[in-house]
Design a protein around this motif. Sequence first.
Motif, PDB file in Angstrom:
ATOM      1  N   VAL A   9      47.627  31.040  65.722  1.00 15.81           N
ATOM      2  CA  VAL A   9      46.982  32.036  65.549  1.00 15.81           C
ATOM      3  C   VAL A   9      46.387  33.014  66.873  1.00 15.81           C
ATOM      4  N   VAL A  10      46.781  33.880  66.592  1.00 20.02           N
ATOM      5  CA  VAL A  10      46.324  35.346  67.426  1.00 20.02           C
ATOM      6  C   VAL A  10      45.755  35.590  67.229  1.00 20.02           C
ATOM      7  N   TRP A  11      44.282  36.136  67.884  1.00 19.08           N
ATOM      8  CA  TRP A  11      44.146  36.597  67.580  1.00 19.08           C
ATOM      9  C   TRP A  11      42.996  37.610  68.506  1.00 19.08           C
ATOM     10  N   PHE A  12      42.799  39.177  68.105  1.00 17.98           N
ATOM     11  CA  PHE A  12      43.120  40.170  69.164  1.00 17.98           C
ATOM     12  C   PHE A  12      42.444  41.635  68.716  1.00 17.98           C
ATOM     13  N   HIS A  13      42.705  42.153  69.535  1.00 18.90           N
ATOM     14  CA  HIS A  13      41.250  43.720  69.907  1.00 18.90           C
ATOM     15  C   HIS A  13      42.230  44.802  68.146  1.00 18.90           C
ATOM     16  N   GLN A  14      43.174  45.388  68.388  1.00 19.08           N
ATOM     17  CA  GLN A  14      43.662  46.416  67.994  1.00 19.08           C
ATOM     18  C   GLN A  14      45.211  46.380  66.847  1.00 19.08           C
ATOM     19  N   MET A  15      45.816  46.970  66.141  1.00 19.64           N
ATOM     20  CA  MET A  15      46.835  46.577  65.789  1.00 19.64           C
ATOM     21  C   MET A  15      47.740  47.023  66.941  1.00 19.64           C
TER      22      MET A  15
END
Length: 92
Positions: A9-15
């Motif tokens: 599961v990779v959490w990121f800032h922007q789509m």
Amino acid sequence: MIVKRQGLVVWFHQMKHVKHIKKFGHMVHVSKKLKYAMIYVNQDQMDDTYQKLIKLPFVTKIEPSYKPFIKTDYEQKVFDKEEKEYDYKMGI
């Protein structure tokens, strides 16, 4: 030959960074609201992929899936032979 795979599961800032994350494995799910992506990678390449992803500036955190390490063989419940038969018509 079946290849063992593990989820990340990779959490990121922007789509807009989803396209870049897609290159690292098989993307299964993306949440626009919570800004995370679920990808599957080969288990033997998981450490390398994890290190490459964590170095990216737009990735906030990565959580590995523990499903391959959980026991999934279940035992059947043993029923007693003297278990009572229920009379569903009782009281009618």
